[in-house]
Write an enzyme that holds these catalytic residues in place. Structure first.
Site, PDB file in Angstrom:
ATOM      1  CE  LYS A 173      -1.608   1.657   3.928  1.00 14.02           C
ATOM      2  NZ  LYS A 173      -1.444   2.973   4.154  1.00 14.02           N
ATOM      3  CG  ASN A 174       2.412   2.673   3.492  1.00 12.06           C
ATOM      4  OD1 ASN A 174       1.211   2.993   3.375  1.00 12.06           O
ATOM      5  ND2 ASN A 174       3.012   2.430   4.930  1.00 12.06           N
TER       6      ASN A 174
ATOM      7  NE  ARG B 180       1.568  12.674   7.266  1.00  9.91           N
ATOM      8  CZ  ARG B 180       1.992  13.953   7.455  1.00  9.91           C
ATOM      9  NH1 ARG B 180       1.229  14.756   7.907  1.00  9.91           N
ATOM     10  NH2 ARG B 180       3.198  14.365   7.246  1.00  9.91           N
TER      11      ARG B 180
ATOM     12  CB  CYS C 283      -3.477  11.697  11.319  1.00  6.96           C
ATOM     13  SG  CYS C 283      -3.113   9.975  11.724  1.00  6.96           S
TER      14      CYS C 283
ATOM     15  CG  ASP D 182       3.086   1.487   9.722  1.00  8.63           C
ATOM     16  OD1 ASP D 182       2.799   2.644  10.472  1.00  8.63           O
ATOM     17  OD2 ASP D 182       3.111   1.775   8.540  1.00  8.63           O
TER      18      ASP D 182
ATOM     19  NE  ARG E 145      -7.077   4.861   5.501  1.00 13.49           N
ATOM     20  CZ  ARG E 145      -6.196   5.376   6.385  1.00 13.49           C
ATOM     21  NH1 ARG E 145      -6.290   5.790   7.281  1.00 13.49           N
ATOM     22  NH2 ARG E 145      -4.754   5.782   5.553  1.00 13.49           N
TER      23      ARG E 145
ATOM     24  NE  ARG F 258       1.125  10.437  10.022  1.00 20.49           N
ATOM     25  CZ  ARG F 258       0.738   9.306   9.558  1.00 20.49           C
ATOM     26  NH1 ARG F 258      -0.566   8.943   9.586  1.00 20.49           N
ATOM     27  NH2 ARG F 258       1.422   8.588   8.877  1.00 20.49           N
ATOM     28  N   PRO F 259       2.990  16.820  11.051  1.00 20.86           N
ATOM     29  CG  PRO F 259       4.571  17.791  12.168  1.00 20.86           C
ATOM     30  CD  PRO F 259       3.830  16.624  12.393  1.00 20.86           C
ATOM     31  CG  MET F 260       2.547  17.988   5.724  1.00 21.63           C
ATOM     32  SD  MET F 260       1.945  18.193   3.888  1.00 21.63           S
ATOM     33  CE  MET F 260       3.115  18.325   2.609  1.00 21.63           C
ATOM     34  CG  ASP F 261       8.242  20.254  10.294  1.00 20.86           C
ATOM     35  OD1 ASP F 261       7.690  19.393  10.141  1.00 20.86           O
ATOM     36  OD2 ASP F 261       9.484  20.340  10.583  1.00 20.86           O
TER      37      ASP F 261
ATOM     38  CB  ILE G  65       7.485   6.563  14.352  1.00 22.07           C
ATOM     39  CG1 ILE G  65       8.874   5.655  14.387  1.00 22.07           C
ATOM     40  CG2 ILE G  65       7.336   7.283  13.093  1.00 22.07           C
ATOM     41  CD1 ILE G  65      10.030   6.277  14.002  1.00 22.07           C
TER      42      ILE G  65
HETATM   43  C1  UD1 Z   1       4.649   6.689   6.332  1.00 21.80           C
HETATM   44  C2  UD1 Z   1       3.716   5.505   6.023  1.00 21.80           C
HETATM   45  C3  UD1 Z   1       2.949   5.166   7.618  1.00 21.80           C
HETATM   46  C4  UD1 Z   1       4.230   4.904   8.481  1.00 21.80           C
HETATM   47  C5  UD1 Z   1       5.287   5.837   8.602  1.00 21.80           C
HETATM   48  C6  UD1 Z   1       6.560   5.617   9.447  1.00 21.80           C
HETATM   49  C7  UD1 Z   1       2.672   6.115   4.018  1.00 21.80           C
HETATM   50  C8  UD1 Z   1       1.847   6.308   3.237  1.00 21.80           C
HETATM   51  N1  UD1 Z   1       2.559   5.995   5.292  1.00 21.80           N
HETATM   52  O1  UD1 Z   1       3.995   7.495   6.710  1.00 21.80           O
HETATM   53  O2  UD1 Z   1       2.393   4.117   7.210  1.00 21.80           O
HETATM   54  O3  UD1 Z   1       3.612   4.463   9.866  1.00 21.80           O
HETATM   55  O4  UD1 Z   1       5.595   6.374   7.388  1.00 21.80           O
HETATM   56  O5  UD1 Z   1       7.022   4.389   8.990  1.00 21.80           O
HETATM   57  O6  UD1 Z   1       3.883   5.679   3.763  1.00 21.80           O
HETATM   58  N2  UD1 Z   1       7.005  14.446  10.711  1.00 21.80           N
HETATM   59  C9  UD1 Z   1       7.187  15.729  10.950  1.00 21.80           C
HETATM   60  N3  UD1 Z   1       7.228  16.560   9.951  1.00 21.80           N
HETATM   61  C10 UD1 Z   1       7.145  16.493   8.629  1.00 21.80           C
HETATM   62  C11 UD1 Z   1       6.786  14.835   8.308  1.00 21.80           C
HETATM   63  C12 UD1 Z   1       6.751  14.273   9.333  1.00 21.80           C
HETATM   64  O7  UD1 Z   1       7.314  16.053  12.278  1.00 21.80           O
HETATM   65  O8  UD1 Z   1       7.134  17.060   7.519  1.00 21.80           O
HETATM   66  C13 UD1 Z   1       6.750  13.299  11.780  1.00 21.80           C
HETATM   67  C14 UD1 Z   1       5.518  12.742  11.768  1.00 21.80           C
HETATM   68  O9  UD1 Z   1       4.383  13.627  12.594  1.00 21.80           O
HETATM   69  C15 UD1 Z   1       5.684  11.636  12.513  1.00 21.80           C
HETATM   70  C16 UD1 Z   1       6.910  11.019  11.972  1.00 21.80           C
HETATM   71  O10 UD1 Z   1       7.611  12.409  11.337  1.00 21.80           O
HETATM   72  O11 UD1 Z   1       5.798  11.734  13.968  1.00 21.80           O
HETATM   73  C17 UD1 Z   1       7.059  10.174  10.791  1.00 21.80           C
HETATM   74  O12 UD1 Z   1       6.499  10.722   9.674  1.00 21.80           O
HETATM   75  P1  UD1 Z   1       6.862  10.044   8.304  1.00 21.80           P
HETATM   76  O13 UD1 Z   1       7.945   9.386   8.306  1.00 21.80           O
HETATM   77  O14 UD1 Z   1       6.691  11.382   7.533  1.00 21.80           O
HETATM   78  O15 UD1 Z   1       5.553   9.201   7.806  1.00 21.80           O
HETATM   79  P2  UD1 Z   1       4.720   9.236   6.820  1.00 21.80           P
HETATM   80  O16 UD1 Z   1       5.195   9.488   5.410  1.00 21.80           O
HETATM   81  O17 UD1 Z   1       3.505  10.220   7.196  1.00 21.80           O
END
Ligand code: UD1
Length: 422
Positions: free
Chosen positions: A22-23, A94, A118, A308, A400, A123-126, A330
């Protein structure tokens, strides 16, 4: 809303085919936006998240055709009709944010809704934003949408992520394929899904090195072309079904499974006393004699123990001999399955990002509620080992991420059925 009814029963026996990841698929699909030629994915999983990504791509003007019952996705992004990813679709998932990098790289502009909160944390996007800004994008937040612009195109840069985010690595790598010059991404995520994405991008003509390591180097090219790519096996589905015989007893072969997809997880299962054997077709997993042993688990980025699989591992450790600890590093707030498992007689103490689990001889069936995707499957696994019936409600989370879960588990002898509209 459907529910899943599980009746605890004896040992499982047989084989379970593992679907495409999926991912991986959720990042491979937006890669179609990088090229005006067709991209075809084979071994795609049949899941509601894939339908959501299909809708999102179609809303942007891409053509997505599902063939062979959904296992093949034929995509073409020849004409894009809008560069806006609407909140109504993004809020459902997301991973919708993975269109940001490709749109920006291809069209010089993208307007993508922020995904919002979520269930498993903020889960921010910074990290995505600062990486794309380093490539020359100007990004502003207006009305809940990220407005990203790069009118003169993106330029290669040296970027060091503050954390090895999976999604940010994917967005930055995709964007950098069409940037001018060289991008060096440090502290990149090393997950197998990133390796799979790079394999696909390379088949489309991208020049990338270092995937699977902490530093990925991308040499920008003028354009990417069409390709056909086979989606890697779903290591989270694999790990989930590896726990089934460990918790319920018996022996199951996971077709398409590979140990290198889950190194730390396999080590922990073995430490708990579970037997794992590599076969010509995948991995064979057999129950330990007697109860599994307690182990301590800490979630980490790849190749560490995957977050996961934390909920599923907790379900197993609820039946272990001794006391285990689980540390979630995480995501915040990712122990929502604990109170549900406790309704089944588990002994769990949660304190912040730590949980202590004291194994019990036998769990007891109960009506429980799924709170997120991985939590829901952990309750099904617990139900396989419990005395009596377990009814798992709110299984839309499950759909999902797990394809035909009741069929796959029934095929190895589990007593499990879906109850429509419960
Ligand atoms: C992906 C997976 C999800 C898995 C996760 C960690 C997909 C679709 N989803 O999620 O199933 O649990 O990897 O292996 O592939 N973070 C920030 N700022 C950012 C981005 C992330 O602070 O800009 C934080 C998040 O809040 C979280 C951590 O980093 O606490 C991990 O996030 P990330 O590795 O980005 O996971 P996803 O890509 O969302």
């Amino acid at each position: 809303m459907d529910a899943i009814l599980v009746r605890g029963n004896g040992p499982l026996k047989g084989a379970i085919p593992i679907a495409g990841a999926k991912n991986a698929c959720l990042t491979l699909m937006p890669a179609t936006l990088l090229s005006d030629e067709p991209l075809t994915l084979t071994n795609a999983p049949r899941l509601s998240d894939i339908k959501t990504m299909t809708q999102l791509l179609q809303s942007l003007g891409a053509e997505v055709t599902s063939l062979q019952g959904g296992q093949v996705l034929a995509m073409s992004s020849h004409d894009l009709t809008t560069l806006t990813a609407d909140y109504e679709i993004v809020r459902k998932m997301r991973a919708s944010n993975l269109v940001l990098g490709p749109l920006l790289a291809r069209a010089g502009r993208a307007i993508v809704s922020l995904p919002g909160g979520c269930a498993i944390g903020a889960r921010p996007m910074d990290i995505h934003i600062s990486g794309l800004e380093a490539l020359g994008a100007v990004i502003e937040l207006k009305d809940g949408y990220l407005h990203a612009d790069a009118p003169r195109g993106l330029k290669g840069a040296v970027i060091e992520q503050r954390f090895a985010s999976v999604g940010a690595t994917e967005n930055i790598v995709m964007a950098a394929t069409l940037a001018k010059g060289t991008t060096v991404l440090k502290n990149a995520a090393r997950e197998p899904e990133i390796v799979d994405l790079v394999k696909c991008l390379r088949a489309m003509g991208a020049q990338i090195e270092g995937e699977g390591t902490g530093t990925i180097t991308i040499e920008g090219v003028d354009r990417l072309h069409g390709a056909t790519h086979q989606v890697v096996s779903d290591r989270i589905e694999l790990g989930t079904y590896m726990i089934a015989p460990a918790i319920a007893g018996g022996e199951v072969e996971l077709l398409g499974g590979r140990r290198d997809l889950l190194p730390s997880f396999c080590d922990k299962l073995e430490a708990a006393g579970v037997h794992i054997e590599e076969t010509a077709k995948g991995l064979r997993v057999a129950h330990a004699t007697g109860r599994v042993q307690a182990v301590d688990v800490k979630t980490e980025v790849f190749p560490g123990f995957p977050t996961d699989l934390q909920a599923q591992m907790m379900a197993l450790l609820c039946t272990a001999h001794g006391t285990s600890t689980l540390e979630e590093t995480i995501f915040e707030n990712r122990f929502m399955h604990a109170p549900e498992l406790m309704r089944m007689g588990a002994k769990i103490d949660v304190h912040g990002g730590h949980a202590t689990v004291t194994g019990v001889e036998r769990l007891k069936g109960a009506p429980v509620m799924a709170t997120d995707l991985r939590a829901s499957v952990s309750l099904i696994l617990a139900g396989l080992a419990a005395e009596g019936e377990t009814l798992v409600r709110r299984v839309y989370h499950l759909d999902r991420g797990y394809e035909r879960v009741e069929e796959k588990l029934s095929a190895v002898g589990a007593r499990i059925e879906r109850i429509k509209g419960e």
